[in-house]
Design a protein around this motif. Structure first.
Motif, PDB file in Angstrom:
ATOM      1  N   THR A 257       0.837  -1.198   0.000  1.00  0.00           N
ATOM      2  CA  THR A 257       0.000   0.000   0.000  1.00  0.00           C
ATOM      3  C   THR A 257       0.877   1.256   0.000  1.00  0.00           C
ATOM      4  OG1 THR A 257      -1.733  -1.235   1.131  1.00  0.00           O
ATOM      5  CG2 THR A 257      -1.911   1.158   1.185  1.00  0.00           C
TER       6      THR A 257
ATOM      7  N   SER B 110      -8.178  -5.060   3.994  1.00  0.00           N
ATOM      8  CA  SER B 110      -7.237  -4.612   2.961  1.00  0.00           C
ATOM      9  C   SER B 110      -6.152  -5.649   2.695  1.00  0.00           C
ATOM     10  CB  SER B 110      -6.598  -3.281   3.339  1.00  0.00           C
ATOM     11  OG  SER B 110      -5.647  -3.470   4.359  1.00  0.00           O
TER      12      SER B 110
ATOM     13  N   ASP C  30      -3.402  -3.281  -5.818  1.00  0.00           N
ATOM     14  CA  ASP C  30      -2.793  -3.565  -4.511  1.00  0.00           C
ATOM     15  C   ASP C  30      -3.333  -4.949  -4.116  1.00  0.00           C
ATOM     16  OD1 ASP C  30      -1.995  -3.609  -1.818  1.00  0.00           O
ATOM     17  OD2 ASP C  30      -2.652  -1.562  -1.412  1.00  0.00           O
TER      18      ASP C  30
END
Ligand code: ADP
Ligand code: MG
Length: 376
Positions: free
Chosen positions: A108, A217, A248
């Protein structure tokens, strides 16, 4: 570089290899772990070495298209690995940039970055607008329009991050082998400020909530799509679309280790499937010789990227790795995934800081003293 005609696209396009870069983030161990030192480090702009846990008298050396060491700035990574592919998007070609690696290794940071150190996403978008402006000044016969979509693949579901009520979207292919996602929000962009306003809230939306290890995430693939359409002003008003995917990826760590039951188990299966398929796709694209089947259809991620990974597309993978011992096995597997070649070298990993009196380290020190001029 080997080029071959892939099956299924009528031979119109040529397969291009995937460029592989590795980025090592700075050493960030806690104070009480500091004595350990890093277990991996760079040798030059294409090679690095990692200690061999099976045999401490050896290191394993890896070769990549590019190696970015811990001092490489965001701008350094951008100039070497991302900027060169961007002009193609303005001429109707596709490209993809994806960050691979274990959770905590810097994916990230590389893609999104911080306000002080913006990553590849904001830099690429700025550059796209810059190129559009320059093209407009040079060739007055084309109009350009830019739009963004933002989605995630979670548990093999394609979810629109710009929609207020996301639902699993289908992936389709048209007769020209373009991949489409009917129903995906496309937001027109007129400037970088415009992008920031739409993207930052959607991206925050995704990363807040829950604990570090099982953070959403780290368990889904976040995919930003920038589409550039150029249209001829005069008849026949030809139109070309170029797509850029900025991805990502979910953490590549061994998901079996991270406590997996129920929903976690399902997530792990989906992550393993898509990353494993991605590795097979990259291997097939980089394999020399004709007739290698590229297994795009085996996961949603690779199916979505099919027209932007291989073929005439320009693809870059940035494998992010961390230097601490806690990451050792994940680093090893990320390097094996990404490596162009590797070599076991019969020479111990020479430590910079030698404070732990264990045999492995002692041997390294003896070797170091025996060859003082070889390494600093
Ligand atoms: P990932 O997305 O792979 O889980 P992050 O990007 O969140 O990893 O990085 C983990 C931590 O390391 C963050 O605190 C981030 O700011 C820091 N970090 C990662 N790469 C770098 C770098 N190149 N320079 C400085 N800090 C970094
Ligand atoms: Mg992350």
């Amino acid at each position: 570089m080997a080029q071959r005609i892939p099956a299924g696209d009528g031979g119109a396009k040529r397969t291009s290899q995937v460029r592989v870069a590795v980025r090592l983030r700075p050493y960030m161990a806690r104070e009480d772990d500091k004595t350990e030192g890093p277990c991996v480090r760079g040798l030059d702009a294409q090679n690095l070495e990692i200690i061999n846990w099976r045999n401490a008298t050896e290191t394993v050396r890896y070769h990549f298209d590019a190696f970015h060491d811990e001092n490489t700035t965001q701008q350094g990574v951008f100039l070497a690995s991302v900027k060169p592919i961007l002009p193609h998007i303005l001429s109707g070609q596709n490209a993809s940039v994806f960050a691979y690696g274990p959770t905590g290794a810097g994916k990230t940071h590389t893609m999104l970055g911080t306000p002080e150190h913006p990553g590849m996403i904001p830099r690429a978008i700025r550059e796209v607008f810059n190129l559009v402006r320059l093209r407009g000044e040079e060739q007055e016969d084309w109009d350009y329009s830019v739009a963004m979509s933002y989605l995630e693949i979670y548990n093999e579901k394609v979810l629109d991050l710009l929609s207020t009520s996301p639902q699993d979207l289908p992936i389709r292919e048209d007769k020209d082998h373009n991949i489409l996602i009917p129903g995906l929000t496309q937001t027109p962009l007129t400037s970088f400020a415009n992008f920031d306003r739409h993207f930052i809230p959607a991206s925050l939306n995704r990363t807040t909530a829950s604990t570090k290890l099982n953070q959403r995430s780290s368990r889904s693939h976040a995919i930003l799509l920038i589409k550039v359409v150029r249209t001829q002003r005069c008849p026949p008003h030809r139109q070309q679309t170029g797509k850029l995917y900025l991805v990502d990826l979910a953490g590549s760590e061994d998901n079996r280790r991270t406590g997996n039951q129920g929903i976690r188990l399902k997530e792990s299966g989906a992550i393993n499937l898509s990353l494993f398929t991605l590795s097979k796709v990259v291997d097939s694209l980089n394999a020399t010789g004709a007739g290698v089947r590229v297994p795009y259809r085996d996961s949603k991620l690779t199916r979505l990227l099919q027209d932007s990974l291989g073929g005439s597309a320009h693809a870059v993978m940035i494998a992010n790795i961390a230097p601490e011992y806690a990451f050792y096995f994940d680093t090893f597997s990320a390097l094996n995934f990404a490596a162009k070649s590797k070599l076991v070298v019969n020479k111990p990993f020479v430590r910079e800081t030698l404070t732990v009196p264990v045999p492995r380290v002692k041997r390294a020190r003896e070797e170091k003293e025996a060859e003082p001029q070889k390494k600093k």
